[in-house]
Design a protein around this motif. Sequence first.
Motif, PDB file in Angstrom:
ATOM      1  N   GLN A 129      10.213   3.781  -1.074  1.00 29.37           N
ATOM      2  CA  GLN A 129       9.032   3.618  -0.441  1.00 29.37           C
ATOM      3  C   GLN A 129       9.105   3.635   0.992  1.00 29.37           C
ATOM      4  OE1 GLN A 129       7.300  -0.165  -2.301  1.00 29.37           O
ATOM      5  NE2 GLN A 129       6.523   1.118  -3.924  1.00 29.37           N
ATOM      6  N   GLU A 130      10.063   2.881   1.580  1.00 34.56           N
ATOM      7  CA  GLU A 130      10.245   3.057   2.869  1.00 34.56           C
ATOM      8  C   GLU A 130      10.559   4.288   3.550  1.00 34.56           C
ATOM      9  OE1 GLU A 130      12.607  -0.572   3.302  1.00 34.56           O
ATOM     10  OE2 GLU A 130      11.176  -2.000   3.562  1.00 34.56           O
ATOM     11  N   ALA A 131      11.424   4.949   2.841  1.00 34.03           N
ATOM     12  CA  ALA A 131      11.926   6.417   3.070  1.00 34.03           C
ATOM     13  C   ALA A 131      10.580   7.233   2.897  1.00 34.03           C
ATOM     14  CB  ALA A 131      12.876   6.761   2.051  1.00 34.03           C
ATOM     15  N   GLY A 132       9.414   7.023   2.336  1.00 34.72           N
ATOM     16  CA  GLY A 132       8.274   7.662   2.108  1.00 34.72           C
ATOM     17  C   GLY A 132       7.991   8.234   0.802  1.00 34.72           C
ATOM     18  N   ILE A 133       8.811   7.913  -0.342  1.00 31.29           N
ATOM     19  CA  ILE A 133       8.308   8.405  -1.514  1.00 31.29           C
ATOM     20  C   ILE A 133       7.630   7.238  -2.338  1.00 31.29           C
ATOM     21  CG2 ILE A 133       9.294   9.055  -3.781  1.00 31.29           C
ATOM     22  CD1 ILE A 133      11.669   9.962  -2.380  1.00 31.29           C
ATOM     23  N   PHE A 176      -0.900  -4.822   1.705  1.00 30.75           N
ATOM     24  CA  PHE A 176       0.103  -5.113   2.461  1.00 30.75           C
ATOM     25  C   PHE A 176       1.062  -6.124   1.776  1.00 30.75           C
ATOM     26  CE2 PHE A 176      -2.722  -3.431   5.522  1.00 30.75           C
ATOM     27  CZ  PHE A 176      -2.071  -2.551   6.346  1.00 30.75           C
ATOM     28  N   LEU A 177       0.976  -6.180   0.432  1.00 31.30           N
ATOM     29  CA  LEU A 177       1.524  -7.265  -0.417  1.00 31.30           C
ATOM     30  C   LEU A 177       3.091  -7.254  -0.129  1.00 31.30           C
ATOM     31  CD1 LEU A 177       0.981  -9.512  -2.248  1.00 31.30           C
ATOM     32  CD2 LEU A 177       1.463  -7.695  -4.000  1.00 31.30           C
ATOM     33  N   GLY A 178       3.685  -8.357   0.380  1.00 37.54           N
ATOM     34  CA  GLY A 178       4.859  -8.539   0.700  1.00 37.54           C
ATOM     35  C   GLY A 178       5.414  -7.957   1.928  1.00 37.54           C
ATOM     36  N   ARG A 179       4.665  -7.262   2.801  1.00 38.28           N
ATOM     37  CA  ARG A 179       4.815  -6.528   3.950  1.00 38.28           C
ATOM     38  C   ARG A 179       3.647  -6.887   4.925  1.00 38.28           C
ATOM     39  NH1 ARG A 179       4.011  -1.687   3.282  1.00 38.28           N
ATOM     40  NH2 ARG A 179       2.934  -2.259   1.449  1.00 38.28           N
ATOM     41  N   GLU A 180       3.115  -8.423   4.999  1.00 39.43           N
ATOM     42  CA  GLU A 180       2.087  -8.564   5.604  1.00 39.43           C
ATOM     43  C   GLU A 180       2.327  -8.408   7.112  1.00 39.43           C
ATOM     44  OE1 GLU A 180       3.114 -10.222   3.109  1.00 39.43           O
ATOM     45  OE2 GLU A 180       1.643 -10.413   1.562  1.00 39.43           O
ATOM     46  N   ARG A 216      -7.541  -4.984  10.141  1.00 38.84           N
ATOM     47  CA  ARG A 216      -7.861  -4.025  10.952  1.00 38.84           C
ATOM     48  C   ARG A 216      -7.148  -2.636  10.343  1.00 38.84           C
ATOM     49  NH1 ARG A 216      -5.622  -5.785  15.751  1.00 38.84           N
ATOM     50  NH2 ARG A 216      -3.720  -4.031  15.285  1.00 38.84           N
ATOM     51  N   ARG A 217      -5.990  -2.871  10.234  1.00 37.94           N
ATOM     52  CA  ARG A 217      -4.879  -1.721   9.702  1.00 37.94           C
ATOM     53  C   ARG A 217      -5.484  -1.196   8.482  1.00 37.94           C
ATOM     54  NH1 ARG A 217       0.856  -3.423  10.578  1.00 37.94           N
ATOM     55  NH2 ARG A 217       1.309  -1.559   9.338  1.00 37.94           N
ATOM     56  N   ALA A 218      -6.038  -2.179   7.700  1.00 33.04           N
ATOM     57  CA  ALA A 218      -6.598  -1.727   6.104  1.00 33.04           C
ATOM     58  C   ALA A 218      -7.678  -0.905   6.393  1.00 33.04           C
ATOM     59  CB  ALA A 218      -6.826  -2.928   5.446  1.00 33.04           C
ATOM     60  N   ARG A 219      -8.472  -1.477   7.215  1.00 39.21           N
ATOM     61  CA  ARG A 219      -9.732  -0.602   7.495  1.00 39.21           C
ATOM     62  C   ARG A 219      -9.520   0.722   7.985  1.00 39.21           C
ATOM     63  NH1 ARG A 219     -12.609  -4.716   9.986  1.00 39.21           N
ATOM     64  NH2 ARG A 219     -13.081  -5.548   8.358  1.00 39.21           N
ATOM     65  N   GLU A 220      -8.644   0.760   8.999  1.00 34.68           N
ATOM     66  CA  GLU A 220      -8.361   2.116   9.598  1.00 34.68           C
ATOM     67  C   GLU A 220      -7.659   3.062   8.461  1.00 34.68           C
ATOM     68  OE1 GLU A 220      -6.479   0.197  13.557  1.00 34.68           O
ATOM     69  OE2 GLU A 220      -5.130   1.343  12.518  1.00 34.68           O
ATOM     70  N   ILE A 221      -6.851   2.621   7.686  1.00 37.23           N
ATOM     71  CA  ILE A 221      -6.387   3.474   6.560  1.00 37.23           C
ATOM     72  C   ILE A 221      -7.261   3.915   5.548  1.00 37.23           C
ATOM     73  CG2 ILE A 221      -4.665   3.408   4.442  1.00 37.23           C
ATOM     74  CD1 ILE A 221      -2.821   1.566   6.433  1.00 37.23           C
ATOM     75  N   ILE A 279      -3.653   4.297  -3.673  1.00 34.20           N
ATOM     76  CA  ILE A 279      -3.432   5.356  -2.924  1.00 34.20           C
ATOM     77  C   ILE A 279      -3.451   4.819  -1.249  1.00 34.20           C
ATOM     78  CG2 ILE A 279      -4.420   7.551  -1.790  1.00 34.20           C
ATOM     79  CD1 ILE A 279      -5.503   8.206  -4.650  1.00 34.20           C
ATOM     80  N   ALA A 280      -4.348   4.026  -1.100  1.00 30.67           N
ATOM     81  CA  ALA A 280      -4.330   3.469   0.384  1.00 30.67           C
ATOM     82  C   ALA A 280      -3.125   2.611   0.487  1.00 30.67           C
ATOM     83  CB  ALA A 280      -5.417   2.483   0.404  1.00 30.67           C
ATOM     84  N   LYS A 281      -2.522   1.852  -0.513  1.00 30.14           N
ATOM     85  CA  LYS A 281      -1.417   1.202  -0.330  1.00 30.14           C
ATOM     86  C   LYS A 281      -0.151   2.124   0.106  1.00 30.14           C
ATOM     87  CE  LYS A 281       1.327  -1.946  -3.332  1.00 30.14           C
ATOM     88  NZ  LYS A 281       1.391  -2.494  -4.630  1.00 30.14           N
ATOM     89  N   ALA A 282      -0.169   3.254  -0.631  1.00 31.24           N
ATOM     90  CA  ALA A 282       1.085   3.957  -0.513  1.00 31.24           C
ATOM     91  C   ALA A 282       0.843   4.685   1.083  1.00 31.24           C
ATOM     92  CB  ALA A 282       0.704   5.466  -1.518  1.00 31.24           C
ATOM     93  N   MET A 283      -0.136   4.636   1.509  1.00 29.53           N
ATOM     94  CA  MET A 283      -0.525   5.301   2.905  1.00 29.53           C
ATOM     95  C   MET A 283       0.291   4.347   4.020  1.00 29.53           C
ATOM     96  SD  MET A 283      -1.315   8.202   2.364  1.00 29.53           S
ATOM     97  CE  MET A 283      -1.102   8.737   3.845  1.00 29.53           C
ATOM     98  N   THR A 284       0.150   2.863   3.628  1.00 31.03           N
ATOM     99  CA  THR A 284       0.757   1.930   4.427  1.00 31.03           C
ATOM    100  C   THR A 284       2.192   2.107   4.500  1.00 31.03           C
ATOM    101  OG1 THR A 284       1.294   0.164   2.747  1.00 31.03           O
ATOM    102  CG2 THR A 284      -1.028   0.300   3.682  1.00 31.03           C
ATOM    103  N   PHE A 285       2.858   2.855   3.663  1.00 32.93           N
ATOM    104  CA  PHE A 285       4.223   3.362   3.784  1.00 32.93           C
ATOM    105  C   PHE A 285       4.543   4.577   4.633  1.00 32.93           C
ATOM    106  CE2 PHE A 285       4.475   0.431  -0.177  1.00 32.93           C
ATOM    107  CZ  PHE A 285       5.669  -0.240   0.348  1.00 32.93           C
ATOM    108  N   LYS A 286       3.309   4.814   5.073  1.00 36.44           N
ATOM    109  CA  LYS A 286       3.410   6.380   5.835  1.00 36.44           C
ATOM    110  C   LYS A 286       4.197   7.180   4.769  1.00 36.44           C
ATOM    111  CE  LYS A 286       3.520   4.917  10.348  1.00 36.44           C
ATOM    112  NZ  LYS A 286       3.060   3.404   9.937  1.00 36.44           N
ATOM    113  N   ALA A 287       3.832   7.280   3.523  1.00 38.08           N
ATOM    114  CA  ALA A 287       3.812   8.195   2.289  1.00 38.08           C
ATOM    115  C   ALA A 287       4.203   9.719   2.600  1.00 38.08           C
ATOM    116  CB  ALA A 287       3.503   7.922   1.086  1.00 38.08           C
TER     117      ALA A 287
END
Lengths: 346, 514
Positions: free
Chosen positions: B76-80, B100-104, B118-123, B150-158
């Motif tokens: 996930q951190e690699a973007g997959i 942001f579960l686990g990565r707050e 704020r970041r959640a709203r941005e995404i 999907i929004a959660k995926a974007m927090t990883f910069k997928a």
Amino acid sequence: MMKMEERTTDMHGVVDRKTTHPPEQKAHARSSPIELLRRYGTGAFLVLLAIFFETQNQNFLSIRNIRNILTDVSICGIIAVGMTFVIVTAGVDLSVGSVLAFSAMSAAWVAQLPALHFAPSWLIALVVAVLVGTAVGYIQGKATTLLGVPAFITTLGGLTIWRGATLLLNDGGPISGFDASFRWWGVGSVLGVPVPVVIFLLVAASGYVVQRYTRYGRQIYAIGGNVEAARLTGLNVKAVETSVYVVIGLLSGLAGFLLSARLGSAEAVAGVGYELRVIASVVIGGASLAGGVGGIGGTIVGALLVGVLSNGLVIMGINSYYQQIVIGGIIVLAVALDAYTKKRRH
Amino acid sequence: MLLDVHAIEKSFPGVKALDGVSLQVAAGEVHALLGENGAGKSTLLKILSGAQAQDKGELRFDGVALDRTDTPLKRQEAGIVTIHQEFNLVPEMSVAENMFLGREPCRYGLIDWRAMRRRAREILSDLGLSLDPDVAVRGLSIAGQQMVEIAKAMTFKARLIIMDEPTAALSGREVEVLHRIMRDLRGRGVSIIYVTHRLSEVRTICDRFTVLRDGRFITDGEVGDREIADLVRSMVGRDVVFAPRERRGQRGELVLRVEGVRRAGATANPQARALHDMSLDLHAGEILGFAGLVGAGRTELARIIFGADRCDSGVMWLHGNHVGLLRSPGEGIRRGLAMVPEDRKRQGCFLDHSVKHNMTLPSLKRLSHWGVFIDEAAETALVDRYRQALHIKTPSHDTPIGKLSGGNQQKVLLARCMALAPKVLIVDEPTRGIDIGAKAEVHQVLSDMARQGVAVIVISSELPEILAISDRIAVFREGCISGVVEGASADEETLMRLMAMDDPAAHSIVRTAA
């Protein structure tokens, strides 16, 4: 050395012939010392404990003290038989001590009514205690299955509800003054065996037969083993679940009658803390709180273990507060052993 | 290539799940991964997401080789990022908390709630989603929960999002919203691997495709130049061989008639799918196959017939008697029905209990004196009989069923039903997860039952199995019976069409066969 090797090959021979799943069976064979410990450990521990207490005090294994221990064990043991039914279905009943007191108090209260003097007071008390216990059990069972509330909660409620009701019945005071025929049920004996012990043996034997040889017994295990599979196999899960609370209610009522006969009075504080002792007996006896596993035989050994321990510590002159600590520790140990062997098996 | 999967192999005990599978996904493309159940899609996805490691073969992501022992978090951190069919969301937590579960985001070791919101709203606004980050996920519809994933995926910069059947539970409008978001992501260079059984969707949204069959790479290419029928043809034709059953051709009397079974779906629960006006007939001595994707209503209808689940309306006749709907499995059994459930371990077996106890439980009344005390001799005789008849391999009657192989467990459950001498036998995924020899034996048992006049319903995700064993096949799609076809004349393509396509023309072609 030679002998050892022979035995291992023999075991593998058996394993290979029988099995469709060699790896699992081998793992099972390897864990057999643990299986043995699980199966017979409690019994062995009981014997060792008795021997130990005997070395500490010559009177421990005297006839008198043995009678004492057995009578003590019997009252809790009768309820423990019912608790085995409940725990095998993956339920629990925390209210037993209060149900015992409430049935006993109701029985004593009814038995003393002048209008009922046409019948022996013990008979009236016995019938009333059993009926009240059964009714209370039915209410709690129905509440659990109809409301869909966990038994832990309904019976935790029952624990204080029935205690409160007991206190209300006679304003917190005891009812005493039973006649000799009433007292016989608590202090009398049949062929040298105390009456409560005889009753306990009868109850345990019936419980064993029901669990081992009847359709109802199978249904209890099925529900505790896998409630969804039981339902899809056509069992009326709610009815069977309700029934085990009726059984334990009935037995709590019976135990209440015997306890008041033994003490010569129905006390409002009778049976306080019994739930812990009874659950401890069942769990130490090998039943799993997750349901589906356990039996009357184990429960009897568990009840004896708890009884011997309490009595032995008293005889050794050890502060009785330690009893609670020791029994608590043993419960945790017994369940940990169970959890460990389960993990090895799966 | 953003993702280059090369010659992946993966074996499980007794099965080669993947055998030299390759897959290329370019940056900014939506790539359809196609194949039947059991083709190896899920295994491949698990390897991509890091849930399992391949035995052989190489994964390159953005030109860099991926370590086969990567954890899902590292991938996930690699973007997959993978969005599973079953969402990984905590229902009681808010949208932002889930994202942001686990990565707050933290400040001084404490959660920085303001930064998180704020970041959640941005995404969310970036994705064009009108979700309130403070609302609990529990209250959202399936579609809404998917948006959170999907929004959660974007927090990883997928950069690569894997979607496993994302539209299976969505309505038409919701599918459109999802497609819009997918196009938007594609426009920003994010790639998507898309698993779907709705082939019409492949044409709408996907750029390229790869087809797997029996764990092998079959073909890939641009979607633009392929007909749907072409895709279907490359998906079917699996190697799995089931000996076709000898069909008797004529069916017996009508045993069971079901009419107008309806159920409103529950929006928040993908298990309680809506059912629309399902009707069918079942005759003595026939095997009726239920084909369809998981969740299309096969198991749901079977459980309603048996009395295991409720529905809103519907009527049943058994042997011409109007019985309404059954209220419990107990009633089903009393009326001559029996069912081997879908999930052997969770719904069928008492794993710690003996083979004997597992087999005889529903028959005990017949095996008891006065219906109370079990006649052990009769019980043992019954177990012996079925153990021999079905070749159940067990060390003894008292062996816990959990120690048996899957095939033998399944035979015990079949014996449990057979001992009830049912008029109607329902078996749900009877050969899932058991070896090929046991599969053939199970088929033999079902054939024998039918020959003895039992009406049998077989539910299976394996089309070759359904085709080999069924006299008639009812095909389910999205809570409807989309067609009933004759087993002898049907083929995989016909079934696939009825299962996966929203093509009304296909219905009329096949309906005539019924």
